[in-house]
Design a protein around this motif. Structure first.
Motif, PDB file in Angstrom:
ATOM      1  N   GLY A  27       0.787  -1.232   0.000  1.00  0.00           N
ATOM      2  CA  GLY A  27       0.000   0.000   0.000  1.00  0.00           C
ATOM      3  C   GLY A  27       0.813   1.272   0.000  1.00  0.00           C
ATOM      4  N   ARG A  28       2.125   1.185   0.182  1.00  0.00           N
ATOM      5  CA  ARG A  28       2.944   2.393   0.161  1.00  0.00           C
ATOM      6  C   ARG A  28       3.061   2.923  -1.255  1.00  0.00           C
ATOM      7  NH1 ARG A  28       8.387   0.709   2.622  1.00  0.00           N
ATOM      8  NH2 ARG A  28       7.841  -1.180   1.501  1.00  0.00           N
ATOM      9  N   ILE A  29       3.153   4.249  -1.365  1.00  0.00           N
ATOM     10  CA  ILE A  29       3.297   4.921  -2.652  1.00  0.00           C
ATOM     11  C   ILE A  29       4.531   5.814  -2.560  1.00  0.00           C
ATOM     12  CG2 ILE A  29       2.266   6.556  -4.261  1.00  0.00           C
ATOM     13  CD1 ILE A  29      -0.471   5.642  -3.222  1.00  0.00           C
ATOM     14  N   PHE A  30       5.373   5.760  -3.588  1.00  0.00           N
ATOM     15  CA  PHE A  30       6.578   6.575  -3.628  1.00  0.00           C
ATOM     16  C   PHE A  30       6.540   7.455  -4.862  1.00  0.00           C
ATOM     17  CE2 PHE A  30       7.609   2.968  -1.033  1.00  0.00           C
ATOM     18  CZ  PHE A  30       8.286   3.550   0.028  1.00  0.00           C
ATOM     19  N   LEU A  31       6.751   8.757  -4.659  1.00  0.00           N
ATOM     20  CA  LEU A  31       6.807   9.732  -5.740  1.00  0.00           C
ATOM     21  C   LEU A  31       8.229  10.232  -5.843  1.00  0.00           C
ATOM     22  CD1 LEU A  31       3.726  11.890  -4.711  1.00  0.00           C
ATOM     23  CD2 LEU A  31       3.759  10.004  -6.314  1.00  0.00           C
ATOM     24  N   GLY A  32       8.705  10.412  -7.055  1.00  0.00           N
ATOM     25  CA  GLY A  32      10.063  10.918  -7.219  1.00  0.00           C
ATOM     26  C   GLY A  32      10.587  10.616  -8.603  1.00  0.00           C
ATOM     27  N   LYS A  33      11.810  10.166  -8.645  1.00  0.00           N
ATOM     28  CA  LYS A  33      12.460   9.863  -9.916  1.00  0.00           C
ATOM     29  C   LYS A  33      13.106   8.492  -9.811  1.00  0.00           C
ATOM     30  CE  LYS A  33      15.777  11.695 -13.199  1.00  0.00           C
ATOM     31  NZ  LYS A  33      15.034  11.271 -14.334  1.00  0.00           N
ATOM     32  N   ILE A  34      12.791   7.627 -10.775  1.00  0.00           N
ATOM     33  CA  ILE A  34      13.421   6.313 -10.823  1.00  0.00           C
ATOM     34  C   ILE A  34      14.870   6.510 -11.253  1.00  0.00           C
ATOM     35  CG2 ILE A  34      13.465   4.076 -11.972  1.00  0.00           C
ATOM     36  CD1 ILE A  34      10.424   4.145 -12.023  1.00  0.00           C
ATOM     37  N   VAL A  35      15.778   6.073 -10.396  1.00  0.00           N
ATOM     38  CA  VAL A  35      17.206   6.266 -10.624  1.00  0.00           C
ATOM     39  C   VAL A  35      17.776   5.134 -11.463  1.00  0.00           C
ATOM     40  CG1 VAL A  35      19.438   6.528  -9.480  1.00  0.00           C
ATOM     41  CG2 VAL A  35      17.396   7.505  -8.451  1.00  0.00           C
ATOM     42  N   THR A  37      17.054   0.772 -12.883  1.00  0.00           N
ATOM     43  CA  THR A  37      16.322  -0.496 -12.927  1.00  0.00           C
ATOM     44  C   THR A  37      17.296  -1.568 -13.387  1.00  0.00           C
ATOM     45  OG1 THR A  37      15.605  -0.156 -15.210  1.00  0.00           O
ATOM     46  CG2 THR A  37      14.121   0.594 -13.497  1.00  0.00           C
ATOM     47  N   ASP A  38      17.240  -2.706 -12.738  1.00  0.00           N
ATOM     48  CA  ASP A  38      18.074  -3.831 -13.148  1.00  0.00           C
ATOM     49  C   ASP A  38      17.377  -5.114 -12.743  1.00  0.00           C
ATOM     50  OD1 ASP A  38      18.520  -4.019 -10.405  1.00  0.00           O
ATOM     51  OD2 ASP A  38      20.482  -3.082 -10.507  1.00  0.00           O
ATOM     52  N   SER A  39      18.074  -6.217 -12.857  1.00  0.00           N
ATOM     53  CA  SER A  39      17.453  -7.511 -12.567  1.00  0.00           C
ATOM     54  C   SER A  39      17.098  -7.678 -11.094  1.00  0.00           C
ATOM     55  CB  SER A  39      18.368  -8.645 -13.007  1.00  0.00           C
ATOM     56  OG  SER A  39      19.581  -8.583 -12.288  1.00  0.00           O
ATOM     57  N   SER A  40      17.761  -6.919 -10.208  1.00  0.00           N
ATOM     58  CA  SER A  40      17.455  -7.044  -8.781  1.00  0.00           C
ATOM     59  C   SER A  40      16.260  -6.193  -8.362  1.00  0.00           C
ATOM     60  CB  SER A  40      18.671  -6.672  -7.945  1.00  0.00           C
ATOM     61  OG  SER A  40      19.001  -5.317  -8.136  1.00  0.00           O
ATOM     62  N   GLY A  41      15.917  -5.167  -9.141  1.00  0.00           N
ATOM     63  CA  GLY A  41      14.766  -4.348  -8.797  1.00  0.00           C
ATOM     64  C   GLY A  41      14.864  -2.938  -9.334  1.00  0.00           C
ATOM     65  N   ILE A  42      14.102  -2.061  -8.708  1.00  0.00           N
ATOM     66  CA  ILE A  42      14.014  -0.661  -9.119  1.00  0.00           C
ATOM     67  C   ILE A  42      14.432   0.213  -7.945  1.00  0.00           C
ATOM     68  CG2 ILE A  42      12.416   1.179  -9.772  1.00  0.00           C
ATOM     69  CD1 ILE A  42      10.777  -0.872 -11.263  1.00  0.00           C
ATOM     70  N   PHE A  47      11.510  11.793  -1.807  1.00  0.00           N
ATOM     71  CA  PHE A  47      11.597  12.633  -0.612  1.00  0.00           C
ATOM     72  C   PHE A  47      13.012  12.677  -0.047  1.00  0.00           C
ATOM     73  CE2 PHE A  47       7.141  10.881  -0.329  1.00  0.00           C
ATOM     74  CZ  PHE A  47       6.566  11.975  -0.953  1.00  0.00           C
ATOM     75  N   GLY A  48      13.990  12.766  -0.954  1.00  0.00           N
ATOM     76  CA  GLY A  48      15.377  12.912  -0.534  1.00  0.00           C
ATOM     77  C   GLY A  48      16.092  11.626  -0.174  1.00  0.00           C
ATOM     78  N   GLU A  49      15.409  10.487  -0.252  1.00  0.00           N
ATOM     79  CA  GLU A  49      16.029   9.205   0.081  1.00  0.00           C
ATOM     80  C   GLU A  49      15.939   8.265  -1.118  1.00  0.00           C
ATOM     81  OE1 GLU A  49      14.332   7.399   3.513  1.00  0.00           O
ATOM     82  OE2 GLU A  49      14.423   9.211   4.706  1.00  0.00           O
ATOM     83  N   LYS A  50      16.949   7.412  -1.258  1.00  0.00           N
ATOM     84  CA  LYS A  50      16.904   6.384  -2.293  1.00  0.00           C
ATOM     85  C   LYS A  50      16.380   5.102  -1.683  1.00  0.00           C
ATOM     86  CE  LYS A  50      20.466   8.107  -5.343  1.00  0.00           C
ATOM     87  NZ  LYS A  50      21.710   7.837  -6.025  1.00  0.00           N
ATOM     88  N   LYS A  51      15.407   4.506  -2.351  1.00  0.00           N
ATOM     89  CA  LYS A  51      14.811   3.257  -1.875  1.00  0.00           C
ATOM     90  C   LYS A  51      14.837   2.258  -3.027  1.00  0.00           C
ATOM     91  CE  LYS A  51      11.943   5.451   1.479  1.00  0.00           C
ATOM     92  NZ  LYS A  51      12.417   5.242   2.770  1.00  0.00           N
TER      93      LYS A  51
END
Length: 153
Positions: A27-35, A37-42, A47-51
């Motif tokens: 249910g979490r939603i993240f807004l920002g910029k996708i830095v 993408t690779d085989s392990s994920g996105i 909000f200033g943090e990379k996830k």
């Protein structure tokens, strides 16, 4: 010539205001910029943090806010308060424009802790379950004790 450049700038302007949206299964939603993408994920900068999220954790990705226009969300703020409403727009420098049903308000990005899709969160966590038991023991006293026996319920 200036008019053509102005017209071209007006056409390209919305492309610079796009926000990437990632909706996670819980249910979490993240807004920002996708830095990346690779085989392990996105990986997203939100909000200033990379996830980083594995592919099986992601419910949906989008490169614009249209995916949120019909969803009612909860925006959790750092002071512990929660705003419910529909996200109308997002700018990483200004904040989140939200329609709470009573009016529109811009929440500064620096004050936002998390964004949750309440309906998706309930689906992921499951329904609330109320369980319990009750019982008792009747022991008639006095003259009623002569006519009635004790019993468990």
């Amino acid at each position: 010539m200036k008019m053509k450049m102005l017209f071209a700038a007006m056409l390209l302007f919305p492309l610079f205001l796009k926000a990437d949206v990632i909706r996670v299964n819980d249910g979490r939603i993240f807004l920002g910029k996708i830095v990346s993408t690779d085989s392990s994920g996105i990986t997203i900068e939100s909000f200033g943090e990379k996830k980083q999220f594995r592919h099986n954790e992601i419910l949906e990705t989008s490169n614009n806010m249209n995916s949120l226009k019909d969803s009612t969300v909860e925006v959790n703020l750092l002071d512990g308060s929660v705003m419910k409403g529909k996200i109308l727009d997002y700018d990483d420098e200004v904040g989140i424009l939200i329609d709470g049903g009573f009016g529109r308000i811009t929440l500064p990005v620096k004050n936002v802790k998390a964004i949750n899709d309440y309906d998706q969160k309930k689906r992921h966590l499951g329904r609330d379950i109320l369980a319990g038991f009750s019982g008792g023991y009747y022991l008639p006293i006095g003259t009623a004790g002569d006519n009635f026996g004790s019993s468990f319920i």
